[in-house]
Design a protein around this motif. Structure first.
Motif, PDB file in Angstrom:
ATOM      1  N   ASN A   1      10.815 -20.609   7.121  1.00 52.60           N
ATOM      2  CA  ASN A   1      11.670 -21.745   6.806  1.00 52.60           C
ATOM      3  C   ASN A   1      12.421 -21.483   5.502  1.00 52.60           C
ATOM      4  O   ASN A   1      11.870 -20.915   4.559  1.00 52.60           O
ATOM      5  N   ASN A   2      13.663 -21.909   5.452  1.00 50.42           N
ATOM      6  CA  ASN A   2      14.452 -21.944   4.207  1.00 50.42           C
ATOM      7  C   ASN A   2      14.663 -20.560   3.586  1.00 50.42           C
ATOM      8  O   ASN A   2      14.779 -20.428   2.372  1.00 50.42           O
ATOM      9  N   TYR A   3      14.719 -19.531   4.416  1.00 52.09           N
ATOM     10  CA  TYR A   3      14.867 -18.159   3.918  1.00 52.09           C
ATOM     11  C   TYR A   3      16.252 -17.939   3.329  1.00 52.09           C
ATOM     12  O   TYR A   3      17.266 -18.338   3.907  1.00 52.09           O
ATOM     13  N   ASP A   4      16.303 -17.272   2.174  1.00 47.07           N
ATOM     14  CA  ASP A   4      17.571 -16.946   1.534  1.00 47.07           C
ATOM     15  C   ASP A   4      17.848 -15.446   1.612  1.00 47.07           C
ATOM     16  O   ASP A   4      18.785 -15.001   2.273  1.00 47.07           O
ATOM     17  N   ARG A   5      16.974 -14.647   0.955  1.00 45.95           N
ATOM     18  CA  ARG A   5      17.251 -13.203   0.924  1.00 45.95           C
ATOM     19  C   ARG A   5      16.011 -12.447   0.476  1.00 45.95           C
ATOM     20  O   ARG A   5      15.061 -13.026  -0.039  1.00 45.95           O
ATOM     21  N   SER A   6      16.069 -11.125   0.668  1.00 49.68           N
ATOM     22  CA  SER A   6      15.033 -10.226   0.153  1.00 49.68           C
ATOM     23  C   SER A   6      15.568  -9.477  -1.047  1.00 49.68           C
ATOM     24  O   SER A   6      16.788  -9.370  -1.250  1.00 49.68           O
TER      25      SER A   6
ATOM     26  N   THR B   1       7.399  -2.617  -3.936  1.00 49.54           N
ATOM     27  CA  THR B   1       7.448  -4.035  -4.306  1.00 49.54           C
ATOM     28  C   THR B   1       8.665  -4.698  -3.681  1.00 49.54           C
ATOM     29  O   THR B   1       9.789  -4.206  -3.819  1.00 49.54           O
ATOM     30  N   VAL B   2       8.431  -5.813  -2.988  1.00 43.40           N
ATOM     31  CA  VAL B   2       9.522  -6.556  -2.374  1.00 43.40           C
ATOM     32  C   VAL B   2       9.356  -8.037  -2.703  1.00 43.40           C
ATOM     33  O   VAL B   2       8.234  -8.556  -2.747  1.00 43.40           O
ATOM     34  N   ARG B   3      10.484  -8.694  -2.964  1.00 43.62           N
ATOM     35  CA  ARG B   3      10.458 -10.125  -3.296  1.00 43.62           C
ATOM     36  C   ARG B   3      11.332 -10.874  -2.304  1.00 43.62           C
ATOM     37  O   ARG B   3      12.419 -10.411  -1.942  1.00 43.62           O
ATOM     38  N   PHE B   4      10.849 -12.051  -1.890  1.00 41.94           N
ATOM     39  CA  PHE B   4      11.613 -12.895  -0.980  1.00 41.94           C
ATOM     40  C   PHE B   4      11.988 -14.187  -1.689  1.00 41.94           C
ATOM     41  O   PHE B   4      11.158 -14.804  -2.358  1.00 41.94           O
TER      42      PHE B   4
ATOM     43  N   ARG C   1       0.844  -1.198   0.000  1.00 45.32           N
ATOM     44  CA  ARG C   1       0.000   0.000   0.000  1.00 45.32           C
ATOM     45  C   ARG C   1       0.877   1.246   0.000  1.00 45.32           C
ATOM     46  O   ARG C   1       1.988   1.255   0.543  1.00 45.32           O
ATOM     47  N   ASP C   2       0.335   2.299  -0.551  1.00 42.48           N
ATOM     48  CA  ASP C   2       1.031   3.582  -0.567  1.00 42.48           C
ATOM     49  C   ASP C   2       0.589   4.397   0.650  1.00 42.48           C
ATOM     50  O   ASP C   2      -0.546   4.279   1.118  1.00 42.48           O
ATOM     51  N   GLY C   3       1.480   5.213   1.173  1.00 43.94           N
ATOM     52  CA  GLY C   3       1.118   6.169   2.217  1.00 43.94           C
ATOM     53  C   GLY C   3       1.136   5.634   3.624  1.00 43.94           C
ATOM     54  O   GLY C   3       0.756   6.348   4.557  1.00 43.94           O
TER      55      GLY C   3
ATOM     56  N   ALA D   1       9.036  -0.870   0.860  1.00 42.54           N
ATOM     57  CA  ALA D   1       9.657  -2.155   0.551  1.00 42.54           C
ATOM     58  C   ALA D   1      10.968  -2.339   1.303  1.00 42.54           C
ATOM     59  O   ALA D   1      11.291  -3.447   1.760  1.00 42.54           O
ATOM     60  N   ALA D   2      11.728  -1.284   1.453  1.00 44.74           N
ATOM     61  CA  ALA D   2      12.997  -1.383   2.162  1.00 44.74           C
ATOM     62  C   ALA D   2      12.787  -1.751   3.630  1.00 44.74           C
ATOM     63  O   ALA D   2      13.536  -2.556   4.201  1.00 44.74           O
ATOM     64  N   ALA D   3      11.766  -1.162   4.248  1.00 45.13           N
ATOM     65  CA  ALA D   3      11.468  -1.480   5.648  1.00 45.13           C
ATOM     66  C   ALA D   3      10.998  -2.923   5.792  1.00 45.13           C
ATOM     67  O   ALA D   3      11.398  -3.632   6.722  1.00 45.13           O
ATOM     68  N   VAL D   4      10.132  -3.366   4.877  1.00 44.33           N
ATOM     69  CA  VAL D   4       9.643  -4.748   4.917  1.00 44.33           C
ATOM     70  C   VAL D   4      10.801  -5.721   4.729  1.00 44.33           C
ATOM     71  O   VAL D   4      10.916  -6.737   5.436  1.00 44.33           O
TER      72      VAL D   4
END
Length: 536
Positions: free
Chosen positions: A145-150, A157-160, A106-108, A119-122
């Motif tokens: 589980n099995n986390y690599d990176r953001s 927009t953020v991708r995991f 969401r914006d704002g 996205a940077a904060a998330v």
């Protein structure tokens, strides 16, 4: 101390004030109807003070009742359908093998310090939740589980990325431990993130004051306007303030509620439910949908390493008697390791049937013979096992005392140790000193079973079972929902076959509310949110 005396003391301390009073209703009084109104203070009595508020470690229910008011999540899990719905994330995409998740924000949205929830904060939040930080002494979250990176694609927009399939991650973005905090908060070391004064969230309330271990005052954030789209209520919270008052005595909490000095209370004991309802107040018995309340037996213990001994304890425990003697209909008897409301639940009631004679035969076969005082012995050793009273579990002491009586019929002595023992933190991790653990965990996702048993999560049985470890990891990496549910069923059967668990009941969180309190919502695992609460 009597109820009236305790209430007088609370009032004298200024901890229960007139702004939280409620009008007592008589049984049968119709609940008020009408449009929600803004204003007022909710006086909420909590059984225990909050502990560390570092989000991944904050699953303790007193923490949840606080953090749900201060933080938002990427997603919202509908407690009725268990579907994952938009919140801070407006939409998302998941690749075919659940190794990439892309969220659009969401914006704002801003944190209470004015910094953007972008996205940077998330990404900063989930990099910590996924991997932890040795430098800051931050443990990773058990829901990831099995986390690599953001990867920050753009400000919204953020991708995991994950090293292996992580099908539980989407639901994990909705849990209490996934609450979003500012980059300032998430960059602090563990001890500082534990402290309430350092929790900067984007939720509908902010902290207005605190008396440590006694009271927390929250104030509505007037510019809040990003509730889940499915919420009928949008904009700022209806309430102006929330007073959270720590009130350990059961009689004082119930007395304050029914006398109109409190509006909402957590941890109404089973024996007080009737009192609350007869006074015209409402009981909220909310399911936790996870691993059931039960006794968990540790195979690394030198006595419990024998499967026959574990099986004897399992068969010699009468869960039906425990529920009938101590609890109410709010506490359904357990029929498996998982709640009936959990994904992948299988009915194992036949395998859990009470069989006193069969239990005695198993102990005979294992070489334990009755001693002169009735306690069985083998090679000069008595069949004695230790357990701690579990402070967060309802009526834990009484439950353990009743089970100790049941085990006496088997020739087993259960040593019950108080929850406030100074050695608890150390001895709970020692299978010899603490052979049995009284525990449960709530989460509306199959990964809850991994959280409970895996050696890198809660490890409730201090597992030395490589097969169980492998099954738990397989479950957490199955992208196909049907295959994942089947694996969860296999794990439940295996845990019962190995007699690692003695399920007792499906544990709810039980609250009491005044008749003029409306709009209380709960997460899928029964932590309250007061965003839509209003008082008539």
């Amino acid at each position: 101390m009597s109820v009236s005396r305790s209430l007088v003391v609370l009032v004298a301390m200024g901890l229960l004030s007139a702004c939280g009073t409620a009008t007592q209703a008589q049984p049968g009084t119709p609940r008020p109807t009408g449009s929600p109104v803004y204003g007022g203070t909710l006086t909420y009595l909590e059984h225990q003070p909050p502990t560390c508020l570092y989000l991944p470690a904050a699953g303790f229910y007193p923490n949840g009742g606080l953090l749900n008011q201060l933080t938002d999540k990427l997603t919202w899990q509908n407690p009725d359908t268990l579907e994952i719905e938009p919140w801070i994330a407006t939409k998302w995409e998941v690749n075919a093998d659940a190794t990439e998740y892309t969220f659009h924000l969401r914006d704002g949205v801003t944190f209470s310090d004015g910094s953007p929830l972008d996205a940077a904060a998330v990404a900063a939040n989930f990099d910590v939740y996924g991997k932890g930080s040795e430098t800051l002494k931050l443990p990773p979250a058990e829901f990831v589980n099995n986390y690599d990176r953001s990867e920050v694609i753009d400000p919204r927009t953020v991708r995991f990325h994950f090293s292996k399939p992580s099908p539980g991650f989407l639901q994990g973005t909705s849990v209490i431990g996934a609450g979003l905090v500012s980059k300032k908060t998430i960059s602090l070391p563990y001890e500082e993130q534990c402290q309430l004064k350092n929790v900067i969230g984007s939720g509908p309330f902010t902290v207005a004051g605190q008396i440590v271990d006694k009271q927390i005052d929250l104030a509505a954030r007037k510019d809040y306007d990003w509730a889940p789209p499915s919420s009928k209520h949008q904009g700022r919270a209806y309430l102006d303030k929330i007073q959270i008052i720590v009130t350990p005595e059961d009689s004082v909490r119930v007395g304050a509620l029914t006398s109109g000095q409190a509006d909402f209370v957590r941890y109404v004991q089973a024996y007080d439910e009737q009192t609350v309802e007869k006074a015209g107040f409402r009981i909220y018995a909310e399911p936790t949908r996870g691993v059931n309340n039960g006794l968990y037996l540790r195979p690394a213990n030198s006595i419990l390493k024998d499967l026959k001994v574990r099986q004897a304890l399992q068969r010699g425990t009468d869960a039906k008697e425990v529920v009938a003697t101590l609890f109410t209909k709010s506490y359904p008897q357990a029929t498996s390791v998982l709640s009936k409301l959990a994904t992948g639940y299988v009915d194992l009631s036949k395998e859990l049937a009470y069989d006193l004679d069969g239990a005695k035969r198993l102990l005979d076969e294992a070489g334990w013979t009755p001693g002169p005082d009735g306690v069985r012995v083998k090679d000069g050793r008595r069949l004695e096992l230790g357990v701690f009273v579990a402070g967060p579990q309802p009526l834990s002491k009484q439950t353990l005392e009743l089970i100790a009586q049941q085990w006496t019929k088997l020739g087993v002595k259960l040593e019950i140790r108080p929850a406030d023992a100074g050695t608890l933190a150390v001895d709970i991790k020692d299978a010899e000193k603490t052979a049995v653990n009284h525990s449960m965990v709530g989460r509306a996702d199959p990964d809850v079973i991994k959280s409970h048993f895996h050696t890198k999560n809660r490890d409730v049985i201090l597992s030395n079972d490589a097969r169980l470890e492998r099954l738990l990891e397989e479950q957490s990496a199955l992208a196909d929902p049907a295959k994942r549910a089947a694996k969860v069923g296999e794990i439940q059967r295996y845990v019962i076959e190995q007699a690692y668990a003695i399920p007792l009941f499906e544990e709810p969180q039980v609250y009491g509310g005044a008749p003029n309190v409306h709009g209380v919502d709960f997460e899928a695992v029964a932590r309250p949110t007061f965003y839509s609460v209003w008082k008539s």
